[in-house]
Motif scaffolding. Structure first.
Motif, mmCIF file in Angstrom:
data_model
loop_
_atom_site.group_PDB
_atom_site.id
_atom_site.type_symbol
_atom_site.label_atom_id
_atom_site.label_comp_id
_atom_site.label_asym_id
_atom_site.label_seq_id
_atom_site.Cartn_x
_atom_site.Cartn_y
_atom_site.Cartn_z
ATOM 1 N N LYS A 1 76.324 44.507 80.911
ATOM 2 C CA LYS A 1 75.905 43.963 79.617
ATOM 3 C C LYS A 1 74.383 43.862 79.586
ATOM 4 N N LEU A 2 73.780 44.426 78.555
ATOM 5 C CA LEU A 2 72.327 44.365 78.387
ATOM 6 C C LEU A 2 71.948 42.975 77.897
ATOM 7 N N ASP A 3 71.157 42.246 78.699
ATOM 8 C CA ASP A 3 70.774 40.873 78.360
ATOM 9 C C ASP A 3 69.345 40.742 77.847
ATOM 10 N N GLY A 4 68.461 41.646 78.255
ATOM 11 C CA GLY A 4 67.073 41.527 77.824
ATOM 12 C C GLY A 4 66.243 42.720 78.266
ATOM 13 N N ILE A 5 65.079 42.848 77.630
ATOM 14 C CA ILE A 5 64.142 43.915 77.990
ATOM 15 C C ILE A 5 62.763 43.278 78.129
ATOM 16 N N ILE A 6 62.082 43.654 79.203
ATOM 17 C CA ILE A 6 60.794 43.039 79.543
ATOM 18 C C ILE A 6 59.759 44.138 79.724
ATOM 19 N N ARG A 7 58.553 43.906 79.217
ATOM 20 C CA ARG A 7 57.458 44.863 79.431
ATOM 21 C C ARG A 7 56.630 44.397 80.616
ATOM 22 N N LEU A 8 56.548 45.224 81.620
ATOM 23 C CA LEU A 8 55.725 44.973 82.802
ATOM 24 C C LEU A 8 54.530 45.916 82.770
ATOM 25 N N PRO A 9 53.494 45.652 83.571
ATOM 26 C CA PRO A 9 52.335 46.563 83.582
ATOM 27 C C PRO A 9 52.735 48.016 83.879
ATOM 28 N N GLU A 10 53.780 48.221 84.698
ATOM 29 C CA GLU A 10 54.201 49.586 85.036
ATOM 30 C C GLU A 10 55.224 50.171 84.064
ATOM 31 N N GLY A 11 55.586 49.428 83.025
ATOM 32 C CA GLY A 11 56.508 49.949 82.016
ATOM 33 C C GLY A 11 57.633 48.979 81.699
ATOM 34 N N TRP A 12 58.588 49.447 80.906
ATOM 35 C CA TRP A 12 59.709 48.625 80.468
ATOM 36 C C TRP A 12 60.797 48.563 81.529
ATOM 37 N N VAL A 13 61.414 47.382 81.663
ATOM 38 C CA VAL A 13 62.586 47.205 82.517
ATOM 39 C C VAL A 13 63.624 46.434 81.699
ATOM 40 N N ALA A 14 64.887 46.551 82.099
ATOM 41 C CA ALA A 14 65.956 45.853 81.382
ATOM 42 C C ALA A 14 66.663 44.901 82.337
#
Length: 84
Positions: free
Chosen positions: A17-30
């Protein structure tokens, strides 16, 4: 039936289940929740039981689901999950 590997590698794309998406300096993670009720961080290239993470972008994650249909033109099907 063969035993699945432990952790995220043993979980199918349709089972998480996709709970969230976060932008980090190296790119997007879920952030996803697995069948074991634990949270995992996935990024492009993460391998799951029946496919891989193609890309993570703002608001959605795209997966390549392996298809075992010999009549299928492509050996995979694209699955897009969006945040609800």
């Amino acid at each position: 039936m063969a035993q699945r590997p432990p952790g995220l590698r043993g979980m199918g794309i349709e089972e998480i289940k996709l709970d969230g998406i976060i932008r980090l300096p190296e790119g997007w993670v879920a952030m996803v929740k697995g069948t074991d009720n634990l949270s995992y961080i996935i990024r492009a290239g993460t391998v799951l039981y029946d496919g891989t993470v193609e890309k993570v972008e703002q608001g959605r994650a795209t997966f390549k689901l392996q298809v075992a249909d010999p009549k299928s033109l492509k050996p995979y099907r694209e699955v897009v999950r969006t945040l609800q």
